[in-house]
Design a protein around this motif. Structure first.
Motif, PDB file in Angstrom:
ATOM      1  N   GLU A  37      -6.374   1.469 -18.228  1.00 19.28           N
ATOM      2  CA  GLU A  37      -7.153   0.941 -19.347  1.00 19.28           C
ATOM      3  C   GLU A  37      -7.842  -0.365 -18.989  1.00 19.28           C
ATOM      4  OE1 GLU A  37      -4.781   0.646 -22.813  1.00 19.28           O
ATOM      5  OE2 GLU A  37      -4.404   2.813 -22.962  1.00 19.28           O
ATOM      6  N   ALA A  38      -7.206  -1.178 -18.166  1.00 23.75           N
ATOM      7  CA  ALA A  38      -7.812  -2.461 -17.796  1.00 23.75           C
ATOM      8  C   ALA A  38      -9.082  -2.237 -16.975  1.00 23.75           C
ATOM      9  CB  ALA A  38      -6.811  -3.309 -17.021  1.00 23.75           C
ATOM     10  N   ARG A  39      -9.057  -1.250 -16.093  1.00 22.14           N
ATOM     11  CA  ARG A  39     -10.215  -0.983 -15.236  1.00 22.14           C
ATOM     12  C   ARG A  39     -11.149   0.054 -15.844  1.00 22.14           C
ATOM     13  NH1 ARG A  39      -6.929  -0.185  -9.615  1.00 22.14           N
ATOM     14  NH2 ARG A  39      -8.982   0.466  -8.833  1.00 22.14           N
ATOM     15  N   GLU A  40     -10.680   0.698 -16.940  1.00 21.89           N
ATOM     16  CA  GLU A  40     -11.470   1.702 -17.654  1.00 21.89           C
ATOM     17  C   GLU A  40     -11.931   2.819 -16.718  1.00 21.89           C
ATOM     18  OE1 GLU A  40     -14.647  -0.255 -19.681  1.00 21.89           O
ATOM     19  OE2 GLU A  40     -13.337  -1.049 -21.250  1.00 21.89           O
ATOM     20  N   GLU A  41     -10.987   3.297 -15.913  1.00 23.75           N
ATOM     21  CA  GLU A  41     -11.282   4.413 -15.023  1.00 23.75           C
ATOM     22  C   GLU A  41      -9.976   5.058 -14.592  1.00 23.75           C
ATOM     23  OE1 GLU A  41     -11.486   1.863 -10.838  1.00 23.75           O
ATOM     24  OE2 GLU A  41     -13.294   2.795 -11.638  1.00 23.75           O
ATOM     25  N   TYR A  42     -10.096   6.266 -14.073  1.00 23.53           N
ATOM     26  CA  TYR A  42      -8.917   6.934 -13.539  1.00 23.53           C
ATOM     27  C   TYR A  42      -8.620   6.399 -12.141  1.00 23.53           C
ATOM     28  CZ  TYR A  42      -8.576  10.372 -17.263  1.00 23.53           C
ATOM     29  OH  TYR A  42      -8.396  10.976 -18.473  1.00 23.53           O
ATOM     30  N   VAL A  43      -7.345   6.141 -11.891  1.00 17.40           N
ATOM     31  CA  VAL A  43      -6.899   5.637 -10.598  1.00 17.40           C
ATOM     32  C   VAL A  43      -6.182   6.764  -9.866  1.00 17.40           C
ATOM     33  CG1 VAL A  43      -5.429   3.974  -9.408  1.00 17.40           C
ATOM     34  CG2 VAL A  43      -6.665   3.300 -11.483  1.00 17.40           C
ATOM     35  N   VAL A  44      -6.538   6.967  -8.608  1.00 21.09           N
ATOM     36  CA  VAL A  44      -5.924   8.015  -7.806  1.00 21.09           C
ATOM     37  C   VAL A  44      -4.832   7.409  -6.938  1.00 21.09           C
ATOM     38  CG1 VAL A  44      -6.286   9.740  -6.007  1.00 21.09           C
ATOM     39  CG2 VAL A  44      -8.027   9.383  -7.763  1.00 21.09           C
ATOM     40  N   ASP A  45      -3.626   7.875  -7.140  1.00 20.75           N
ATOM     41  CA  ASP A  45      -2.506   7.484  -6.281  1.00 20.75           C
ATOM     42  C   ASP A  45      -2.377   8.567  -5.220  1.00 20.75           C
ATOM     43  OD1 ASP A  45      -0.284   6.475  -5.112  1.00 20.75           O
ATOM     44  OD2 ASP A  45       1.094   6.992  -6.746  1.00 20.75           O
ATOM     45  N   ALA A  46      -2.866   8.302  -4.015  1.00 16.91           N
ATOM     46  CA  ALA A  46      -2.932   9.306  -2.953  1.00 16.91           C
ATOM     47  C   ALA A  46      -1.838   9.070  -1.928  1.00 16.91           C
ATOM     48  CB  ALA A  46      -4.297   9.255  -2.273  1.00 16.91           C
ATOM     49  N   SER A  47      -1.275  10.159  -1.432  1.00 16.46           N
ATOM     50  CA  SER A  47      -0.238  10.031  -0.403  1.00 16.46           C
ATOM     51  C   SER A  47      -0.361  11.164   0.607  1.00 16.46           C
ATOM     52  CB  SER A  47       1.157  10.061  -1.042  1.00 16.46           C
ATOM     53  OG  SER A  47       1.407  11.320  -1.641  1.00 16.46           O
ATOM     54  N   ARG A  48       0.100  10.871   1.823  1.00 10.24           N
ATOM     55  CA  ARG A  48       0.136  11.872   2.895  1.00 10.24           C
ATOM     56  C   ARG A  48       1.472  11.736   3.608  1.00 10.24           C
ATOM     57  NH1 ARG A  48      -3.938  10.286   6.619  1.00 10.24           N
ATOM     58  NH2 ARG A  48      -2.367   9.253   7.898  1.00 10.24           N
ATOM     59  N   GLU A  49       2.203  12.844   3.704  1.00  7.93           N
ATOM     60  CA  GLU A  49       3.522  12.822   4.336  1.00  7.93           C
ATOM     61  C   GLU A  49       3.551  13.824   5.479  1.00  7.93           C
ATOM     62  OE1 GLU A  49       6.871  12.428   1.244  1.00  7.93           O
ATOM     63  OE2 GLU A  49       5.206  13.332   0.125  1.00  7.93           O
ATOM     64  N   LEU A  50       4.205  13.443   6.563  1.00 13.61           N
ATOM     65  CA  LEU A  50       4.313  14.287   7.751  1.00 13.61           C
ATOM     66  C   LEU A  50       5.719  14.871   7.836  1.00 13.61           C
ATOM     67  CD1 LEU A  50       3.219  15.325  10.496  1.00 13.61           C
ATOM     68  CD2 LEU A  50       4.016  13.161  11.502  1.00 13.61           C
ATOM     69  N   TYR A  51       5.799  16.175   8.156  1.00  9.38           N
ATOM     70  CA  TYR A  51       7.076  16.870   8.308  1.00  9.38           C
ATOM     71  C   TYR A  51       7.091  17.546   9.684  1.00  9.38           C
ATOM     72  CZ  TYR A  51       7.396  16.219   3.261  1.00  9.38           C
ATOM     73  OH  TYR A  51       7.440  15.667   2.000  1.00  9.38           O
ATOM     74  N   PRO A  52       7.502  16.816  10.722  1.00  8.01           N
ATOM     75  CA  PRO A  52       7.456  17.371  12.090  1.00  8.01           C
ATOM     76  C   PRO A  52       8.298  18.628  12.259  1.00  8.01           C
ATOM     77  CG  PRO A  52       7.802  14.989  12.120  1.00  8.01           C
ATOM     78  CD  PRO A  52       7.988  15.427  10.708  1.00  8.01           C
ATOM     79  N   ASP A  53       9.363  18.755  11.475  1.00  9.53           N
ATOM     80  CA  ASP A  53      10.255  19.902  11.659  1.00  9.53           C
ATOM     81  C   ASP A  53       9.720  21.177  10.993  1.00  9.53           C
ATOM     82  OD1 ASP A  53      11.971  18.283  13.055  1.00  9.53           O
ATOM     83  OD2 ASP A  53      13.173  17.772  11.281  1.00  9.53           O
TER      84      ASP A  53
END
Length: 512
Positions: free
Chosen positions: A123-139
């Protein structure tokens, strides 16, 4: 909807919010195309699951797999864009599918990856915020191939149905099969379909078409010889495919073309320049005119490529086309005006000129027609050579009444304008007997021959003659020619009006 990237370190090395917003605004089937084309490029069978329960799409192959997982998140990586016989071109591939999904899970020979994009309104920024993540699973390594799973809670049943339709339209290569699984909203399997290669109706082997190649690492467009598979379908259901993947659908022509190399498409890969369609249709007409039925040869999706580009059509094909469409008798063929934008070969056949010079005849349509083809007035002069017309200045009252009937009642019903009628004595030197009427384009007048008829009352035959001559008047000398198609239309008009007239007259008049 505006998105803002709230992750640290980034996921793709670009503005994630912009990337997510861009690809979530696209049709879902467009982004599903990316993992599908990657799977097809492996050469293995293709497995696709559409799940209406968790709103997901899964694409799997059993090819060599991907060892370097950075190819799934480093933009513009890879080298398929330099191979004209590979489907990738922009180095973005599956990353577009990832950006369109809430969650994407990938497993290949190099391990596993999970991408997540959670959007929340700030609401403060008046926009949608994207919380992005990338996880690695070597196994999470696979022994072979790659599987890509993506889901988005905003994907609707209609979106997933479009994905189904897209996958079902794939033109599978000869040595690859497609397995399509559909799961319902209760996570239970609904059906599994298997699609194999279908033999085309024709294969065009000598097509030189524009494609994308590379020289010294620089991508460029050039023409290259390739194979094109063709299937016959219905008008309005045509399309152009690139290496088995639909690019355009709903084309006017009744053919589906599967081009064996990259096509010069737009960035979203759903549109082609009209010149590309022209080259495909010209190639088909040149190589396989036999795929067209005789009654198709006058359709716009054929004539526009014959008439406008006749210099690119071989002489033998043009001759075959004309014979099948118009016949071989000179009197059955069209007589063109000097402005007619159509096949110059016609006048050559009318004059029984040697067909080995056909390419020369058709190279300059306007010049050829201006030099050799009769204008409407010239055609009329030739037809009336040896004929004299003497107008009757004082027709009998019954004849005057008939002329008034023609001009006041009959002509307005045909929506014809600017034509006069005169009763005349027409003499001519002919073995076919007297002509009943003739039209003079010079003074736009129909002359009714008093030697052949009394013209003293309406009758179906007389009205038919009048309408036939009106047809000559209605021919546009700047666009049309005198020909069988046009005359048939006139005769149909005559038949309708004559039948209506007979009903109105109630049999009062008989043919004289």
């Amino acid at each position: 909807m505006a998105y803002s990237d709230d992750s640290s370190g980034g996921v793709f090395g670009v503005d994630v919010s912009g990337w997510v917003e861009q690809h979530r605004s696209r049709d879902v089937y467009e982004v599903v195309r990316e993992p599908v084309q990657n799977a097809l490029d492996t050469g293995s069978d293709l497995y696709v699951r559409v799940d209406y329960g968790d709103q997901s799409v899964t694409v799997e192959d059993y090819g060599d797999g991907v060892e370097d997982l950075s190819q799934f998140y480093d933009l513009f990586s890879g080298d398929k864009q330099y191979d004209p016989e590979k489907r990738g071109r922009f180095g973005r591939g599956v990353k577009e599918f990832i950006g369109a999904s809430d969650e994407t899970v990938i497993s290949s020979t190099g391990g596993g990856l999970r991408f997540a994009f959670d959007a929340a309104y700030d609401e403060a920024r008046e926009e949608y915020v994207v919380d992005a993540s990338r996880e690695l699973y070597p196994d999470a390594r696979r022994e072979e191939g790659t599987v890509v799973y993506g889901t988005n809670t905003e994907w609707t049943d209609d979106d997933l149905q479009e994905v189904e339709d897209f996958v079902e339209r794939l033109w599978m290569p000869e040595d690859q099969d497609l397995y399509l699984e559909i799961y319902g909203e209760d996570a239970a399997p609904v059906r599994e379909d298997v699609y194999t290669h279908e033999e085309p109706d024709a294969e065009l082997e000598r097509q030189y078409l524009p494609t994308l190649t590379a020289e010294d690492g620089v991508q460029q467009e050039e023409k290259r010889r390739t194979q094109v598979e063709v299937r016959k379908t219905s008008p309005g259901d045509g399309g152009v495919y690139e290496l088995g993947i639909p690019v355009t659908t709903g084309e006017e022509f009744p053919f589906v073309f599967n081009v064996g190399q990259k096509t010069p498409v737009t960035e979203r890969r759903n549109e082609l320049d009209n010149s590309y369609r022209t080259e495909l249709m010209q190639g088909l007409i040149n190589d396989r005119l036999d795929l067209f039925d005789d009654d198709e040869l006058g359709e716009d999706y054929v004539t526009q490529y014959i008439s406008q580009f006749s210099h690119k059509t071989s002489s033998s094909v043009q001759q075959d086309y004309i014979e099948r469409r118009f016949g071989t008798e000179p009197e059955d063929l069209l007589v063109y005006t000097n402005e007619t934008p159509s096949i110059a070969l016609t006048w050559g056949m009318q004059r029984q000129l040697p067909m080995e010079n056909a390419d020369e005849y058709s190279r300059n349509v306007r010049g050829i027609l201006t030099k050799h083809c009769p204008t409407v007035q010239e055609w009329y002069s030739d037809q009336t050579d040896g004929q004299s017309i003497e107008v009757i200045e004082d027709p009998e009252p019954e004849q005057e009444a008939f002329l008034e009937y023609v001009e006041d009642e009959l002509v307005p019903r045909t929506r014809t304008y600017g034509v006069d009628f005169e009763l005349a004595y027409i003499s001519e030197d002919t073995e076919d007997g007297q002509t009943h009427a003739t039209y003079s384009p010079g003074d736009e007048t129909v002359y009714l021959n008093a030697f052949a008829d009394d013209w003293d009352r309406p009758s179906p035959r007389r009205i038919g003659t009048v309408l036939h001559e009106l047809g000559h008047h209605e021919t546009n000398p700047d666009e049309d020619g005198h020909g069988p198609d046009w005359y048939h239309a006139v005769e149909e008009l005559s038949g309708d009006i004559i039948q209506d007239l007979q009903e109105r007259l109630g049999g009062l008049y008989d043919d004289p």
